[in-house]
Design a protein around this motif. Structure first.
Motif, PDB file in Angstrom:
ATOM      1  N   GLU A 225     -13.904 124.438  36.213  1.00 17.04           N
ATOM      2  CA  GLU A 225     -15.327 124.743  36.708  1.00 17.04           C
ATOM      3  C   GLU A 225     -15.450 126.177  36.332  1.00 17.04           C
ATOM      4  OE1 GLU A 225     -16.623 122.930  40.655  1.00 17.04           O
ATOM      5  OE2 GLU A 225     -16.674 125.321  41.282  1.00 17.04           O
ATOM      6  N   VAL A 226     -16.713 126.404  35.823  1.00 14.15           N
ATOM      7  CA  VAL A 226     -17.070 127.908  35.551  1.00 14.15           C
ATOM      8  C   VAL A 226     -18.500 128.180  35.817  1.00 14.15           C
ATOM      9  CG1 VAL A 226     -17.302 129.320  33.592  1.00 14.15           C
ATOM     10  CG2 VAL A 226     -15.465 127.658  33.306  1.00 14.15           C
ATOM     11  N   GLU A 227     -18.620 129.425  36.531  1.00 17.87           N
ATOM     12  CA  GLU A 227     -19.952 129.839  37.035  1.00 17.87           C
ATOM     13  C   GLU A 227     -20.294 130.904  35.941  1.00 17.87           C
ATOM     14  OE1 GLU A 227     -22.385 132.136  40.600  1.00 17.87           O
ATOM     15  OE2 GLU A 227     -20.063 131.801  40.598  1.00 17.87           O
ATOM     16  N   LEU A 228     -21.711 130.632  35.542  1.00 17.80           N
ATOM     17  CA  LEU A 228     -22.558 131.488  34.543  1.00 17.80           C
ATOM     18  C   LEU A 228     -23.628 132.137  35.290  1.00 17.80           C
ATOM     19  CD1 LEU A 228     -23.352 131.297  30.912  1.00 17.80           C
ATOM     20  CD2 LEU A 228     -25.159 131.954  32.762  1.00 17.80           C
ATOM     21  N   GLU A 243     -34.797 133.663  32.893  1.00 18.80           N
ATOM     22  CA  GLU A 243     -35.163 132.130  32.624  1.00 18.80           C
ATOM     23  C   GLU A 243     -34.824 131.628  31.148  1.00 18.80           C
ATOM     24  OE1 GLU A 243     -35.437 130.281  35.019  1.00 18.80           O
ATOM     25  OE2 GLU A 243     -35.824 131.336  36.543  1.00 18.80           O
ATOM     26  N   ASN A 244     -35.491 132.339  30.172  1.00 22.77           N
ATOM     27  CA  ASN A 244     -35.241 132.093  28.946  1.00 22.77           C
ATOM     28  C   ASN A 244     -33.852 132.116  28.446  1.00 22.77           C
ATOM     29  OD1 ASN A 244     -37.828 131.887  28.196  1.00 22.77           O
ATOM     30  ND2 ASN A 244     -37.953 133.956  27.367  1.00 22.77           N
ATOM     31  N   ALA A 245     -32.896 133.301  29.002  1.00 19.69           N
ATOM     32  CA  ALA A 245     -31.694 133.182  28.737  1.00 19.69           C
ATOM     33  C   ALA A 245     -30.653 131.970  29.244  1.00 19.69           C
ATOM     34  CB  ALA A 245     -30.908 134.477  29.118  1.00 19.69           C
ATOM     35  N   ILE A 246     -31.073 131.707  30.642  1.00 26.47           N
ATOM     36  CA  ILE A 246     -30.716 130.662  31.276  1.00 26.47           C
ATOM     37  C   ILE A 246     -30.636 129.204  30.544  1.00 26.47           C
ATOM     38  CG2 ILE A 246     -30.776 128.862  33.311  1.00 26.47           C
ATOM     39  CD1 ILE A 246     -29.204 131.102  34.176  1.00 26.47           C
ATOM     40  N   ASN A 247     -32.067 128.949  29.886  1.00 29.38           N
ATOM     41  CA  ASN A 247     -32.357 127.862  29.597  1.00 29.38           C
ATOM     42  C   ASN A 247     -31.484 127.603  28.103  1.00 29.38           C
ATOM     43  OD1 ASN A 247     -34.244 126.779  31.364  1.00 29.38           O
ATOM     44  ND2 ASN A 247     -35.924 127.791  30.250  1.00 29.38           N
ATOM     45  N   LYS A 248     -31.377 129.038  27.558  1.00 26.95           N
ATOM     46  CA  LYS A 248     -30.583 128.761  26.187  1.00 26.95           C
ATOM     47  C   LYS A 248     -29.057 128.566  26.339  1.00 26.95           C
ATOM     48  CE  LYS A 248     -33.453 131.553  23.054  1.00 26.95           C
ATOM     49  NZ  LYS A 248     -33.445 132.339  21.943  1.00 26.95           N
ATOM     50  N   ALA A 249     -28.705 129.090  27.415  1.00 21.35           N
ATOM     51  CA  ALA A 249     -27.174 128.724  27.990  1.00 21.35           C
ATOM     52  C   ALA A 249     -27.031 127.535  28.090  1.00 21.35           C
ATOM     53  CB  ALA A 249     -26.926 129.726  29.255  1.00 21.35           C
ATOM     54  N   LYS A 250     -27.972 126.778  28.876  1.00 14.92           N
ATOM     55  CA  LYS A 250     -27.785 125.424  29.150  1.00 14.92           C
ATOM     56  C   LYS A 250     -27.780 124.472  27.944  1.00 14.92           C
ATOM     57  CE  LYS A 250     -29.667 125.585  33.886  1.00 14.92           C
ATOM     58  NZ  LYS A 250     -30.771 125.249  34.838  1.00 14.92           N
ATOM     59  N   LYS A 251     -28.399 124.954  27.122  1.00 19.36           N
ATOM     60  CA  LYS A 251     -28.465 124.186  25.668  1.00 19.36           C
ATOM     61  C   LYS A 251     -27.114 124.322  25.033  1.00 19.36           C
ATOM     62  CE  LYS A 251     -33.564 124.437  24.952  1.00 19.36           C
ATOM     63  NZ  LYS A 251     -34.681 124.843  23.955  1.00 19.36           N
ATOM     64  N   ILE A 252     -26.751 125.584  24.997  1.00 17.00           N
ATOM     65  CA  ILE A 252     -25.356 125.814  24.406  1.00 17.00           C
ATOM     66  C   ILE A 252     -24.250 124.858  24.810  1.00 17.00           C
ATOM     67  CG2 ILE A 252     -23.394 127.503  24.050  1.00 17.00           C
ATOM     68  CD1 ILE A 252     -25.932 129.621  23.710  1.00 17.00           C
TER      69      ILE A 252
END
Length: 263
Positions: A225-228, A243-252
């Motif tokens: 389990e990892v928290e970002l 929000e943009n960075a979060i969305n990109k991180a989720k896609k990655i």
């Protein structure tokens, strides 16, 4: 505003007492959009206190919060150390003396303490650095202290958590609110991908969003389990960037999960 915390006490350095004060204050400093730049812990040593204060002042923080070492015993030497660091004399502060005397008289009347009157040890807590403004202690006896040194405001609070929190709420919180900035924090937890696997992608994301602090925290074991988390202070369009960075991180992470499943 930029803030530094200095905690003083041998009991912290030997592990007898856990420094929960700094953690508690850090959350509230960030909440109002201010940057806690450094937390320093030192022992009850006159020269070390004075030298550390001088070092902190060279960084010109807006606020320094010092905790611990305000009591009546011989090893409570914070006020003497601060006075030495500022090249100021220690003098009896009548307002502090009166508040301490009143607190002990009240404790004696209620049967909490048998020894009444002002002893040498109790009077010690009323000797403050020249130019100090005593801060009322509604929970204990030792008053806090407010000092100004050029553009830096110094607050000296008791180390007892209940006393520190009361004084922080009554005095420092209003200052943080008056000069309130913006602190944004967003994050999420994912599983199935280890921190080391996601690291190169987060490095790229940090380059794309240099105004943000992007951090991963392993929560259980190596990869279960990892928290970002993504945070920023007082950044223009900060919420949109986060929000943009979060969305990109989720896609990655979704793409990586997909590849791993196929593999």
């Amino acid at each position: 505003m930029n803030v530094e915390i200095l905690t003083i006490g041998n009991e912290i350095l030997i592990g007898k007492t856990q420094d929960t004060n700094s953690n508690w204050m850090a959350k509230r400093i960030a909440k109002y959009g201010h940057r806690l730049k450094r937390i320093t812990t030192i022992g009850d040593n006159l020269n070390e206190i004075s030298a550390t204060l001088r070092e902190i002042l060279t960084r010109v923080p807006d606020i320094i919060i010092i905790t611990g070492g305000l009591g009546p015993t011989f090893d409570d030497m914070t006020l003497q150390g601060i006075a030495k660091g500022l090249n100021r004399n220690i003098e009896l502060n009548q307002h502090a003396y009166n508040s301490i005397k009143k607190a002990y008289e009240s404790a004696n009347r209620r049967g909490i303490l048998k020894l009444e009157g002002m002893t040498k040890e109790r009077e010690k807590m009323a000797h403050l650095p020249q130019g100090a403004i005593p801060l009322p202690n509604t929970v204990g006896t030792a008053p806090g202290v407010k000092l100004s040194e050029k553009s830096t405001t110094i607050f000296i609070l008791p180390g007892v958590p209940a006393e520190m929190k009361s004084m922080f709420r009554n005095v420092i919180t209003s200052i943080l609110k008056e000069n309130k900035g913006e602190f944004i924090e967003r994050g999420f937890i994912f599983t199935g991908i280890g921190e080391s696997q996601i690291a190169p992608y987060m490095t790229q994301l940090e380059k794309e969003f240099p105004q943000l602090w992007i951090k991963t925290h392993p929560r259980i074991g190596l990869s279960v389990e990892v928290e970002l988390s993504i945070t920023c202070f007082n950044v223009e369009n900060g919420l949109e960037l986060v929000e943009n960075a979060i969305n990109k991180a989720k896609k990655i992470i979704l793409n990586l999960n997909g590849r791993l499943k196929k593999g």
